[in-house]
Design a protein around this motif. Structure first.
Motif, PDB file in Angstrom:
ATOM      1  N   VAL A  56     -43.166 -63.118  19.109  1.00 23.60           N
ATOM      2  CA  VAL A  56     -44.540 -63.315  19.592  1.00 23.60           C
ATOM      3  C   VAL A  56     -44.881 -62.218  20.612  1.00 23.60           C
ATOM      4  O   VAL A  56     -45.948 -61.609  20.557  1.00 23.60           O
ATOM      5  CB  VAL A  56     -44.693 -64.715  20.232  1.00 23.60           C
ATOM      6  CG1 VAL A  56     -45.976 -64.791  21.057  1.00 23.60           C
ATOM      7  CG2 VAL A  56     -44.696 -65.790  19.165  1.00 23.60           C
ATOM      8  N   GLN A 278     -56.042 -61.193  25.604  1.00 22.68           N
ATOM      9  CA  GLN A 278     -54.932 -62.127  25.466  1.00 22.68           C
ATOM     10  C   GLN A 278     -53.583 -61.429  25.414  1.00 22.68           C
ATOM     11  O   GLN A 278     -52.583 -61.959  25.860  1.00 22.68           O
ATOM     12  CB  GLN A 278     -55.096 -62.928  24.184  1.00 22.68           C
ATOM     13  CG  GLN A 278     -56.294 -63.836  24.199  1.00 22.68           C
ATOM     14  CD  GLN A 278     -56.479 -64.491  22.856  1.00 22.68           C
ATOM     15  OE1 GLN A 278     -55.865 -64.084  21.873  1.00 22.68           O
ATOM     16  NE2 GLN A 278     -57.331 -65.488  22.805  1.00 22.68           N
ATOM     17  N   ASN A 279     -53.583 -60.248  24.823  1.00 26.69           N
ATOM     18  CA  ASN A 279     -52.292 -59.653  24.519  1.00 26.69           C
ATOM     19  C   ASN A 279     -51.817 -58.646  25.556  1.00 26.69           C
ATOM     20  O   ASN A 279     -50.744 -58.088  25.426  1.00 26.69           O
ATOM     21  CB  ASN A 279     -52.337 -59.006  23.135  1.00 26.69           C
ATOM     22  CG  ASN A 279     -52.370 -60.081  22.056  1.00 26.69           C
ATOM     23  OD1 ASN A 279     -51.880 -61.193  22.289  1.00 26.69           O
ATOM     24  ND2 ASN A 279     -52.955 -59.780  20.925  1.00 26.69           N
TER      25      ASN A 279
ATOM     26  N   PRO B 128     -47.061 -70.195  22.570  1.00 25.16           N
ATOM     27  CA  PRO B 128     -47.495 -70.700  21.257  1.00 25.16           C
ATOM     28  C   PRO B 128     -46.509 -71.684  20.637  1.00 25.16           C
ATOM     29  O   PRO B 128     -46.924 -72.652  19.988  1.00 25.16           O
ATOM     30  CB  PRO B 128     -47.603 -69.433  20.399  1.00 25.16           C
ATOM     31  CG  PRO B 128     -47.128 -68.308  21.210  1.00 25.16           C
ATOM     32  CD  PRO B 128     -46.905 -68.747  22.599  1.00 25.16           C
ATOM     33  N   ALA B 131     -47.121 -74.974  22.015  1.00 31.88           N
ATOM     34  CA  ALA B 131     -48.322 -75.620  21.487  1.00 31.88           C
ATOM     35  C   ALA B 131     -47.918 -76.545  20.342  1.00 31.88           C
ATOM     36  O   ALA B 131     -48.424 -77.659  20.207  1.00 31.88           O
ATOM     37  CB  ALA B 131     -49.318 -74.563  21.011  1.00 31.88           C
ATOM     38  N   TRP B 132     -46.959 -76.083  19.510  1.00 30.95           N
ATOM     39  CA  TRP B 132     -46.461 -76.908  18.406  1.00 30.95           C
ATOM     40  C   TRP B 132     -45.602 -78.048  18.916  1.00 30.95           C
ATOM     41  O   TRP B 132     -45.675 -79.170  18.412  1.00 30.95           O
ATOM     42  CB  TRP B 132     -45.667 -76.045  17.413  1.00 30.95           C
ATOM     43  CG  TRP B 132     -46.573 -75.224  16.564  1.00 30.95           C
ATOM     44  CD1 TRP B 132     -46.885 -73.908  16.734  1.00 30.95           C
ATOM     45  CD2 TRP B 132     -47.318 -75.666  15.430  1.00 30.95           C
ATOM     46  NE1 TRP B 132     -47.770 -73.498  15.777  1.00 30.95           N
ATOM     47  CE2 TRP B 132     -48.056 -74.552  14.964  1.00 30.95           C
ATOM     48  CE3 TRP B 132     -47.429 -76.891  14.770  1.00 30.95           C
ATOM     49  CZ2 TRP B 132     -48.895 -74.641  13.862  1.00 30.95           C
ATOM     50  CZ3 TRP B 132     -48.258 -76.982  13.675  1.00 30.95           C
ATOM     51  CH2 TRP B 132     -48.994 -75.855  13.224  1.00 30.95           C
TER      52      TRP B 132
END
Lengths: 311, 276
Positions: A56, A278-279, B128, B131-132
């Motif tokens: 990510v 965001q990144n 993220p 989030a899951w």
């Protein structure tokens, strides 16, 4: 675990008879596959909670908000305020690593000359363990209580000696303050990581130097220092990485502004919607990983050098 | 020669005390200042009101509910994370040693990887994923145990690996298997008792890490002890300093007690040193 059980010496498994002898290879592969199931839970966990987060960050750093590949985030790292944050982070880590390494090595040496099972050594190593690993938020509070505006030392100096700590402005919540607080956990960490190397020094080496007519100075200059140098440098690098990655102390101490990279990431994380970038946080995170990875790689190399003599 | 040795011992003793006293002052002054901060009133009087409140647990829980939840969830997180770490790591490492030696380097590399990923970076990537996690398991602070297990991997792996290097796992497990025990029995009754001190040391490192963790909990908006203390600092400075001081002293007493316990189990010093 029991489903993948095998007799240790049982040659090709019986219950799975294969008519074609040439399939021994296939069978070995199948057996290996069955053995692999033993590590599936571990790898599943690693993929979800380590590999995906890493991806990510790495992928996000190269992606725009709508997911298209872009180099904008990385080039935003060249912005003045981000470069400043990186410079300050590196400066903070380097200064506290060097001070912490020197003072910590002195303290570690003082401990080595004491009895190995003595009370002094136990007391100091336990205290070091607490301060090096447990500190975080609590150390920030300790220093607010000490040299904060109404801190004990601040008031003492002002009332008793007439010295105003903050005549040149309040520096506790800025870089100088961070340096002081970071040193407070760097010295203990140095003691913990450097003590084993010092323990590896054999008294026989000193005796050998003396029997060959060497002085104390020559022993340190020609024998002990070259032996300890890789360990010392390696520990200093570890301290650098430790300070560079630290977040809690700074977060609790600095509530306004973001002088160092971890705090920049905090503000990118908490206000990403407003910024529309965001990144950017991911790009900064990637930058941090690169710095820490280089430092840790050097550390591993020096560690190998150290273990040759002092393992 | 004896004179030289005695002189050197004297010099070393002087050096030792100078260093310990000077640095000791540097380390003790902030702790002393914390104590003074909690017992001194603005008008210069001394009061132990904060500490009386601190030790009155039922009242503490009702006056500072956030602190109380933080303490409780940190305590529960400690248990969960130690359990998850052991369940995940011990069987895997043993299995790889016995059956898949070619994987050993890979496992080692993976386990040491979190050392190069600062927690603040990990949290960026975990956002993220969590989030899951929140979607499936809810937003309870207990879900932090996954992230903490990742954080503790390098230390726990090194401890357990050092423990396993000290025993002959292969012979032990083959002996047990040839006498008809299942893999579960091998793990529980043969391997585990032999690496007890390594498991203890890995668990202890986990306890310290979980109790001290702030970064991930804070940025994933979950409350643990450190987050609660930091929050408390904004409303009641005196109590937050008192809690901090108590936590530091308690951790110190624990570590100090453990420095005796570790030796008494008759472990060789090297393995303890390498893992702590």
């Amino acid at each position: 675990m029991t489903t993948v059980a095998h007799q240790p010496d049982a040659a090709p498994v019986d219950q799975h008879r294969d008519p074609v002898p040439a399939s021994a290879k296939w069978r070995a592969g199948w057996r290996r596959g069955r053995q692999l199931t033993g590590v599936v839970p571990f790898f599943a966990f690693i993929v979800v909670f380590l590999v995906i987060p890493t991806l990510v960050v790495a992928v996000g750093a190269f992606g725009s908000n709508d997911g298209r590949p872009t180099l904008d985030n990385l080039s935003a790292l060249g912005d003045g305020y981000i470069v400043d944050a990186f410079v300050r982070s590196i400066l903070l880590s380097a200064v506290t690593a060097v001070i912490g390494a020197i003072l910590g090595a002195l303290l570690a040496y003082a401990l080595v000359t004491a009895k190995p099972d003595g009370i002094l050594r136990r007391l100091v190593t336990s205290a070091c363990g607490v301060l090096a690993q447990f500190g975080g938020v609590m150390l920030a509070f300790a220093f607010i209580a000490t040299i904060g505006l109404s801190g004990f030392v601040t008031l003492f100096l002002k009332d008793q000696l007439g010295i105003d700590l903050y005549s040149g402005g309040v520096w506790l919540f800025d870089l100088p303050g961070l340096m002081l607080v970071y040193t407070y956990f760097q010295i203990p960490l140095m003691v913990i990581v450097f003590l084993p190397a010092l323990d590896g020094i054999r008294p026989q080496w000193r005796e050998a130097t003396e029997s060959l007519g060497g002085s104390t100075w020559q022993y340190w200059r020609r024998v002990a220092m070259p032996l300890l140098a890789p360990a010392f440098l390696g520990s200093t690098l570890l301290l650098f990485a430790n300070a560079f990655s630290a977040y809690a102390t700074a977060a609790a101490l600095v509530s306004q502004g973001s002088p160092i990279v971890p705090l920049q990431i905090r503000s990118a994380l908490t206000s990403e919607v407003v910024l529309g970038q965001q990144n950017l946080g991911k790009a900064m995170a990637l930058g941090m990983v690169v710095v820490v990875a280089v430092v840790m790689w050097l550390y591993a190399y020096l560690q190998k050098r150290t273990s040759r003599w002092l393992g | 020669m004896a004179g030289v040795t005695a002189r050197r011992a004297r010099k070393q003793r002087a050096f030792r005390w100078i260093v310990v006293i000077v640095l000791g002052l540097f380390f003790l002054v902030p702790l002393f200042a914390m104590l003074m901060f909690t017992i001194r009133e603005p008008d210069g009087h001394y009061t132990f009101e904060t500490w009386r409140q601190f030790f009155d647990w039922p009242q503490l829980a009702s006056t500072y509910p956030d602190l109380w939840t933080g303490m409780r969830s940190s305590g529960e997180l400690v248990l969960l994370t130690v359990a998850l770490m052991l369940v995940l790591l011990v069987p895997t490492v043993v299995w790889v040693r016995l059956r898949l030696p070619w994987l050993r380097r890979v496992i080692e590399f993976i386990c040491l990887l979190p050392l190069t990923i600062p927690a603040i970076v990990l949290v960026v990537g975990l956002a993220p994923v969590y989030a899951w996690v929140t979607y499936f398991l809810g937003g309870s602070p207990m879900t932090l145990t996954f992230a903490y297990t990742v954080l503790v991997l390098p230390y726990a792996y090194r401890a357990i690996d050092a423990g396993l290097s000290g025993i002959d796992v292969k012979t032990l497990s083959e002996a047990a298997r040839s006498l008809g025990s299942s893999w579960g029995t091998v793990m529980w009754r043969v391997v585990l008792p032999n690496i007890r001190s390594a498991v203890l040391s890995a668990s202890f490192l986990t306890v310290a890490l979980v109790l001290g963790e702030f970064t991930i909990a804070s940025l994933l908006n979950r409350t643990n002890l450190q987050v609660a203390v930091e929050l408390l600092g904004k409303s009641s400075a005196t109590m937050s300093v008192a809690v901090s001081l108590a936590a530091l002293v308690l951790a110190f007493i624990l570590l100090f007690a453990l420095s005796f316990a570790g030796r008494r189990r008759g472990q060789n010093r090297r393995s303890i040193r390498e893992t702590s």
